[in-house]
Design an enzyme around this catalytic site. Structure first.
Site, PDB file in Angstrom:
ATOM      1  CB  SER A 136      63.208  33.104  25.896  1.00 60.54           C
ATOM      2  OG  SER A 136      64.278  32.737  25.051  1.00 60.54           O
ATOM      3  CG  HIS A 168      65.535  36.885  26.189  1.00 58.02           C
ATOM      4  ND1 HIS A 168      66.441  37.746  26.779  1.00 58.02           N
ATOM      5  CD2 HIS A 168      66.219  35.737  25.969  1.00 58.02           C
ATOM      6  CE1 HIS A 168      67.610  37.145  26.913  1.00 58.02           C
ATOM      7  NE2 HIS A 168      67.501  35.926  26.424  1.00 58.02           N
ATOM      8  CG  ASP A 207      68.014  33.387  23.693  1.00 60.09           C
ATOM      9  OD1 ASP A 207      68.771  34.057  24.415  1.00 60.09           O
ATOM     10  OD2 ASP A 207      66.998  32.809  24.109  1.00 60.09           O
ATOM     11  CG  MET A 262      72.356  30.934  20.569  1.00 55.20           C
ATOM     12  SD  MET A 262      71.884  29.328  21.213  1.00 55.20           S
ATOM     13  CE  MET A 262      70.647  29.805  22.427  1.00 55.20           C
ATOM     14  CG  HIS A 305      71.287  36.385  25.618  1.00 51.06           C
ATOM     15  ND1 HIS A 305      70.902  35.261  26.304  1.00 51.06           N
ATOM     16  CD2 HIS A 305      72.613  36.542  25.884  1.00 51.06           C
ATOM     17  CE1 HIS A 305      71.943  34.763  26.949  1.00 51.06           C
ATOM     18  NE2 HIS A 305      72.994  35.517  26.702  1.00 51.06           N
ATOM     19  CG  MET A 314      74.324  33.509  24.140  1.00 50.69           C
ATOM     20  SD  MET A 314      72.999  32.315  24.403  1.00 50.69           S
ATOM     21  CE  MET A 314      71.641  33.228  23.679  1.00 50.69           C
ATOM     22  CG  MET A 364      73.791  33.560  31.172  1.00 49.54           C
ATOM     23  SD  MET A 364      72.271  33.722  30.217  1.00 49.54           S
ATOM     24  CE  MET A 364      71.860  32.015  29.841  1.00 49.54           C
ATOM     25  N   GLY A 415      67.617  26.003  25.339  1.00 49.00           N
ATOM     26  CA  GLY A 415      66.470  26.149  26.226  1.00 49.00           C
ATOM     27  C   GLY A 415      66.211  24.839  26.958  1.00 49.00           C
ATOM     28  N   GLY A 416      65.332  24.894  27.937  1.00 53.04           N
ATOM     29  CA  GLY A 416      64.863  23.678  28.584  1.00 53.04           C
ATOM     30  C   GLY A 416      65.802  23.051  29.593  1.00 53.04           C
ATOM     31  CG  ASP A 469      68.212  33.731  29.574  1.00 58.02           C
ATOM     32  OD1 ASP A 469      67.331  32.871  29.465  1.00 58.02           O
ATOM     33  OD2 ASP A 469      68.890  34.150  28.602  1.00 58.02           O
ATOM     34  N   GLY A 470      67.181  31.309  32.168  1.00 55.36           N
ATOM     35  CA  GLY A 470      67.458  29.881  32.174  1.00 55.36           C
ATOM     36  C   GLY A 470      66.734  29.158  33.292  1.00 55.36           C
ATOM     37  N   GLY A 471      65.828  28.253  32.939  1.00 58.12           N
ATOM     38  CA  GLY A 471      65.146  27.447  33.946  1.00 58.12           C
ATOM     39  C   GLY A 471      64.180  28.216  34.825  1.00 58.12           C
ATOM     40  CB  SER A 477      60.813  25.455  28.620  1.00 62.00           C
ATOM     41  OG  SER A 477      62.073  25.360  28.048  1.00 62.00           O
TER      42      SER A 477
HETATM   43  C1  DX5 Z   1      69.671  29.889  26.728  1.00 61.61           C
HETATM   44  C2  DX5 Z   1      68.926  31.134  26.369  1.00 61.61           C
HETATM   45  C3  DX5 Z   1      67.634  31.329  27.059  1.00 61.61           C
HETATM   46  C4  DX5 Z   1      66.620  30.248  26.837  1.00 61.61           C
HETATM   47  C5  DX5 Z   1      66.000  29.965  28.148  1.00 61.61           C
HETATM   48  O1  DX5 Z   1      70.975  29.996  26.256  1.00 61.61           O
HETATM   49  O2  DX5 Z   1      69.726  32.278  26.625  1.00 61.61           O
HETATM   50  O3  DX5 Z   1      67.083  32.605  26.777  1.00 61.61           O
HETATM   51  O4  DX5 Z   1      65.603  30.590  25.925  1.00 61.61           O
HETATM   52  O5  DX5 Z   1      65.158  28.884  28.015  1.00 61.61           O
HETATM   53  P1  DX5 Z   1      64.399  28.221  29.236  1.00 61.61           P
HETATM   54  O6  DX5 Z   1      63.502  29.266  29.817  1.00 61.61           O
HETATM   55  O7  DX5 Z   1      63.682  27.104  28.597  1.00 61.61           O
HETATM   56  O8  DX5 Z   1      65.464  27.776  30.214  1.00 61.61           O
HETATM   57 ZN    ZN Z   2      68.839  34.277  26.498  1.00 57.65          ZN
END
Ligand code: DX5
Ligand code: ZN
Length: 239
Positions: free
Chosen positions: A26, A51, A53, A55, A84, A86, A156, A163-164, A194-196, A217
């Site tokens: 990502s 990926h 993102d 926003m 993605h 958002m 999600m 991120g993170g 996606d996420g963590g 991350s």
């Molecule tokens: C968060 C994003 C993710 C983000 C994930 O809204 O959609 O794609 O990059 O980041 P990590 O892998 O650090 O959780």
């Molecule tokens: Zn994403």
């Protein structure tokens, strides 16, 4: 000029790429000032899907970038760009993202859009379509409404926007439930999470049915991003 041979080729590539377990870097966690250089080693290591993102500061509090940056990324790679969105008005922008080089756009279910209309627009533009669910969104009705119309369902595992964040463990049962509903409906969209995602959380999401594991991350903040990508990739392929 796009690096792809034609815009409709996006759907064909998805047929193959979507069936395989894989880790998706990502780029949200990459160095935006040196994006091409950050991505390059991962592409050389075999990353076929990135990926991306987007926003808008409205659907989520954070702001990233729009089609011009996707276009710049496209100039550097022919990797599949999993975008993605958002953003509050994705229908207005599918064509711009498709023209910029996105191969698939994922819209958020919470916007209440009509799945068939979004599908029609994605088909017109010639890109794949995904739907994303926030961790708190009621899962069953969304999956039932969207599964017949999409190529990908993004569960999600953090609140979208940053991120993170720490992985939310309920994502595991939500993925399994999504897989169950899709099977019942005879639909086979790619399940993405996606996420963590990191080496600790990846095995359980794969066991629950996730094929595309997005990681920001865990890849870009790792001491050795290539090694982190390869180890997540092998976990993703395990099922
Ligand atoms: C968060 C994003 C993710 C983000 C994930 O809204 O959609 O794609 O990059 O980041 P990590 O892998 O650090 O959780
Ligand atoms: Zn994403």
């Amino acid at each position: 000029m796009s690096a792809r041979s034609s815009i409709g080729a996006a759907r064909e590539r998805l047929e193959r790429l979507g069936r395989e377990g894989r880790a998706l870097p990502s780029i949200l966690s990459a160095d935006f000032g040196a994006l091409a250089a950050s991505i390059e080693p991962l592409l050389e290591a075999g990353a076929e899907v990135l990926h991306v993102d987007v926003m808008d500061g409205h659907f989520v509090p954070n702001i990233t970038f729009g089609p011009p940056v996707v276009k710049s990324i496209r100039r550097h790679t022919d990797a599949f760009l999993d975008t993605h969105l958002m953003i509050t008005e994705p229908l207005r922008y599918l064509e711009s993202f498709g023209n910029a080089g996105s191969d698939l756009c994922t819209v958020h279910a919470e916007l209440g859009l009509d799945p068939a209309s979004v599908r029609a627009e994605a088909d017109r533009v010639g890109i794949g379509l995904g739907v994303a669910l926030r961790p708190s969104s009621e899962l069953d009705p969304i999956v039932e409404a969207w599964a017949p119309h999409v190529d990908l369902i993004l569960v999600m595992s953090v609140e979208p926007g940053f991120g993170g964040q720490a992985f939310r463990p309920e994502a595991v049962s939500r993925l399994a439930r999504t897989r169950e509903i899709c099977r019942r409906l005879g639909a086979d969209p790619t399940l993405e999470v996606d996420g963590g995602i990191d080496p600790q959380t990846a095995p359980e999401v794969v066991a629950a049915g996730a094929r595309w594991l997005v990681a920001g991350s865990a890849i870009f903040r790792a001491e050795d991003p290539v090694e982190a990508f390869l180890s997540l990739s092998s976990i993703a392929r395990a099922e």
